[in-house]
Structures are given as structure tokens and as C-alpha cells.
Design a protein around this motif. Structure first.
Motif, PDB file in Angstrom:
ATOM      1  N   LYS A 257       0.846  -1.196   0.000  1.00 44.59           N
ATOM      2  CA  LYS A 257       0.000   0.000   0.000  1.00 44.59           C
ATOM      3  C   LYS A 257       0.886   1.253   0.000  1.00 44.59           C
ATOM      4  CE  LYS A 257      -3.409   2.937   0.656  1.00 44.59           C
ATOM      5  NZ  LYS A 257      -4.380   3.243  -0.419  1.00 44.59           N
TER       6      LYS A 257
ATOM      7  N   GLY B 171      -8.438   7.489   0.971  1.00 41.51           N
ATOM      8  CA  GLY B 171      -7.738   8.584   1.655  1.00 41.51           C
ATOM      9  C   GLY B 171      -6.379   8.197   2.202  1.00 41.51           C
TER      10      GLY B 171
ATOM     11  N   ASN C 219       4.098   6.973  -6.114  1.00 42.59           N
ATOM     12  CA  ASN C 219       2.706   7.215  -6.520  1.00 42.59           C
ATOM     13  C   ASN C 219       2.476   8.712  -6.733  1.00 42.59           C
ATOM     14  OD1 ASN C 219      -0.039   7.231  -6.907  1.00 42.59           O
ATOM     15  ND2 ASN C 219      -0.564   6.405  -4.892  1.00 42.59           N
TER      16      ASN C 219
ATOM     17  N   PRO D  26      -5.997  10.213  -5.983  1.00 43.72           N
ATOM     18  CA  PRO D  26      -7.029  11.231  -6.224  1.00 43.72           C
ATOM     19  C   PRO D  26      -7.845  11.594  -4.997  1.00 43.72           C
ATOM     20  CG  PRO D  26      -7.831   9.084  -6.955  1.00 43.72           C
ATOM     21  CD  PRO D  26      -6.463   8.859  -6.350  1.00 43.72           C
ATOM     22  N   ASN D  27      -7.532  11.041  -3.830  1.00 45.61           N
ATOM     23  CA  ASN D  27      -8.516  11.045  -2.741  1.00 45.61           C
ATOM     24  C   ASN D  27      -8.110  11.744  -1.453  1.00 45.61           C
ATOM     25  OD1 ASN D  27     -10.159   9.497  -4.400  1.00 45.61           O
ATOM     26  ND2 ASN D  27      -9.276   7.581  -3.667  1.00 45.61           N
TER      27      ASN D  27
ATOM     28  N   ASN E  83      -3.664   4.668 -12.457  1.00 46.92           N
ATOM     29  CA  ASN E  83      -4.369   4.737 -11.184  1.00 46.92           C
ATOM     30  C   ASN E  83      -5.858   4.890 -11.498  1.00 46.92           C
ATOM     31  OD1 ASN E  83      -5.013   5.249  -8.383  1.00 46.92           O
ATOM     32  ND2 ASN E  83      -2.948   6.068  -8.117  1.00 46.92           N
ATOM     33  N   SER E  84      -6.678   4.948 -10.483  1.00 43.83           N
ATOM     34  CA  SER E  84      -8.117   5.072 -10.712  1.00 43.83           C
ATOM     35  C   SER E  84      -8.430   6.370 -11.461  1.00 43.83           C
ATOM     36  CB  SER E  84      -8.866   4.997  -9.385  1.00 43.83           C
ATOM     37  OG  SER E  84      -8.398   5.975  -8.498  1.00 43.83           O
TER      38      SER E  84
HETATM   39  O1  RRO Z   1      -5.862   5.579  -0.730  1.00 45.18           O
HETATM   40  C1  RRO Z   1      -6.518   5.989  -1.703  1.00 45.18           C
HETATM   41  O2  RRO Z   1      -7.573   6.640  -1.573  1.00 45.18           O
HETATM   42  C2  RRO Z   1      -6.082   5.760  -3.077  1.00 45.18           C
HETATM   43  C3  RRO Z   1      -4.800   5.974  -3.524  1.00 45.18           C
HETATM   44 BR1  RRO Z   1      -3.390   6.429  -2.378  1.00 45.18          BR
HETATM   45  C4  RRO Z   1      -4.501   5.823  -4.895  1.00 45.18           C
HETATM   46  O3  RRO Z   1      -3.376   6.014  -5.369  1.00 45.18           O
HETATM   47  N1  RRO Z   1      -5.510   5.460  -5.719  1.00 45.18           N
HETATM   48  C5  RRO Z   1      -6.766   5.250  -5.284  1.00 45.18           C
HETATM   49  O4  RRO Z   1      -7.653   4.925  -6.084  1.00 45.18           O
HETATM   50  N2  RRO Z   1      -7.044   5.387  -3.946  1.00 45.18           N
END
Ligand code: RRO
Length: 312
Positions: free
Chosen positions: A44, A73, A128, A132-133, A195-196
Motif C-alpha cells: 500500500k 484517503g 505514486n 485522487p482522494n 491509477n483510478s
Molecule cells: O488511498 C486511496 O484513496 C487511493 C490511492 Br493512495 C490511490 O493512489 N488510488 C486510489 O484509487 N485510492
């Protein structure tokens, strides 16, 4: 068929592993990854300090198997936890370890990279640039100047092959500008796309409620609905980054989508939403499906078709 690959100079017995964020926050999660049929594993995204992340519900699948939405987050155990995991990891296991770092500032990324370099471990770093969050923190992947400055500081510190996790781009000019930045850094060995897709909104038709709580329901989209955006980003950077590798991620629900990622140019493939929904058994299933596709098509190795998508 042979689905082994080499990434950043390290050999993976097969090209599949988890997308950072899924099944990799705690040692218990990582143990499931080690015990799975994945070819590698990644932790993570770590920040300098431990974080609880956003309030729940903060992940939900979307109806109809089309994908997922999350606004986790950046919950994580803090980088020292993952550094300690990396120090104790069994590198003789044949399953290489990747470590995701997502500092909330360049200074934090510097401190974390320096700590990993000082430990002199055979794990590979993925920085990373695309969460986005985190409220108030824009995705650095969309700020090319900031990303170039960050890379100009971190690449010499890391001083060996490493990778970066990118957000999806949607404009040819952005592919060109981003690639021009990445090509300045010789030890930037791979880019992980994507990424998302940031800041979607999912609403339940019956209850008329958002599917997740943080940020008024806004969150990153994953799964099958982002497959074509992922393939475009993989192929755009495969074409623009000679001598670098691409990790494809986005929309892999079976061997077929993994095959398409490799055709687009991927050297490895990560699985996020489908891993979250199906569990670590996904790796054995997708590996078998991909191998069967290759046999049916007469391909013996990934090199036989990597990047060989036909244009009209
Ligand atoms: O933890 C997240 O909200 C998160 C991260 Br760090 C990321 O890089 N991509 C994502 O979809 N969620």
C-alpha cells in the motif's frame, strides 16, 4: 505458455500482481499475496506517518460488475512498517517485492527514499504521483512541472531502477508532455498506467444516495469501466518511452484483458478491483486464462505479442 517477465531488471515468474492499495496494507494482507499465485506483490502507498484514511463507506463495487469507486484517503501503516517488512522479506522466494511510496510532500518522499536506499534492499520502488482522494492534495501527475522537479530530486537519490504510478491522461498533448518529462530520467525504468479515474460519482438509483461517504461521494473509478482508458495510456507511453517499461493496470477481469494490456505494450499487469472482489484466487485463474489464450493463438512467450497491437 510462458508468462514470466522481467521488470526493472528483476525476474517475475508470471506477469500478474496486485495494484497497490488492494490486499497490501497489513502484514496479514501481504501474507495472502505471498501465498497466492501472483508473480510479485506491491505494498500500500506509504506516507511518512501512519494514516487512518477517510471515513467509511469508502469503497464499493458498482452494480453489474462494471467496476468500483473508492476514496480510501491513503490509509497506511506509515513507511517504517513497510521498510521493516522489506527488511524481513524472503527475497529467495522468487517473488519480487515492490514498495509504493506516496509522500504528502517532496520532503517526505526524500526522507522515505533515503531510508530505503540506506537499507540497501533488492525491493523496487514505485512512487505514486496519482492518489485522487486526499482532500486538498491535487494529483501531482497532472502538474508536469511539479512532477519533473520531484523526479529531478528523487531519481538521483534512488540511484537504481524505479517506477512511477500515473493517473490516466485523456489528451494526446498530455501524453507528449508527460513522456518528454519521463525521458529525462535514465533510471526511471517503468511507468504504471493507470491509477483510478479520479473523482467519479456513483449514486444508488433506489436510495438516491452516493455509494461512498467521503468528498460528497466523489472517488476514483476502477474495474472494467476503465479498461479502454488504461489500454490507451499503456500504449501511448509504450510508444513514447523507448527503453522504459509499462505496467498495465485497469479493467482486468480475466485473461482476455491481461492479454490486451500486453498487446498494448505492458510488461506486467496489476489487478485492483477484481482482486478486491474475488480475492487472491484471481491470480491463478487469470494466469490460466491468459496461458490458454496464448496457446490457442500460438504465442509461446509474452515477447511474441507485447506491444504488437495492429493499427488500421
Ligand atoms: O488511498 C486511496 O484513496 C487511493 C490511492 Br493512495 C490511490 O493512489 N488510488 C486510489 O484509487 N485510492
Amino acid at each position: 505458455a510462458d508468462i514470466s517477465t522481467t521488470l526493472a531488471g528483476v525476474k517475475l515468474p508470471n506477469l500478474l500482481f496486485n495494484a497497490s492499495g488492494v490486499c497490501c496494507q497489513t502484514e496479514a494482507d501481504l501474507k495472502l499475496m505471498v501465498e497466492s499465485e501472483s508473480g510479485s506483490l506491491i505494498t500500500k502507498s506509504a506516507t511518512y506517518e501512519q494514516r487512518d484514511g477517510n471515513p467509511s463507506p469508502r469503497y464499493n463495487p458498482l452494480p453489474g460488475g462494471i467496476g468500483s469507486i473508492n476514496s480510501m484517503g491513503l490509509p497506511n501503516e506509515g513507511y517504517e512498517y513497510y521498510l521493516n517488512y522489506a527488511k524481513n522479506y524472503d527475497y529467495s522466494s522468487k517473488k519480487p517485492l515492490f514498495i509504493s511510496l506516496s509522500g504528502l510532500s517532496l520532503a517526505d518522499n526524500v526522507k522515505m527514499c533515503e531510508a530505503f536506499v540506506a537499507a540497501d534492499l533488492p525491493c523496487v520502488l514505485e512512487i505514486n504521483y496519482s492518489c485522487p482522494n486526499v482532500p486538498g492534495k491535487p494529483q501531482m501527475g497532472y502538474d508536469f512541472e511539479a512532477m519533473e522537479h520531484s523526479l529531478s530530486v528523487l531519481a538521483p537519490i534512488i540511484n537504481k531502477p524505479f517506477g512511477i504510478k500515473l493517473p490516466p491522461y485523456f489528451d494526446i498533448a498530455h501524453f507528449d508532455q508527460a513522456a518528454a518529462v519521463f525521458n529525462k530520467f535514465d533510471n526511471l525504468a517503468f511507468v504504471t498506467c493507470i491509477n483510478s479515474v479520479g473523482n467519479g460519482l456513483a449514486i444508488d438509483f433506489e436510495t438516491e444516495e452516493a455509494l461512498i461517504k467521503p468528498k460528497d461521494g466523489f472517488g476514483g473509478l476502477g474495474g472494467l469501466m476503465i479498461l479502454n482508458t488504461a489500454l490507451a495510456n499503456v500504449n501511448a507511453f509504450h510508444r513514447r518511452l523507448p527503453g522504459k517499461q509499462i505496467i498495465g493496470v485497469g479493467g482486468v477481469v480475466s485473461g482476455k484483458e491481461a492479454f490486451l494490456h500486453v498487446l498494448a505494450g505492458a510488461s506486467a499487469v496489476q489487478i485492483g478491483t477484481t482482486l478486491k472482489e474475488e480475492g487472491p484466487a484471481v491470480f491463478a485463474r487469470v494466469a490460466k486464462e491468459l496461458s490458454d489464450i496464448m496457446i490457442a493463438k500460438g504465442y509461446k512467450t509474452l515477447e511474441d505479442f507485447r506491444g504488437k497491437v495492429k493499427t488500421l
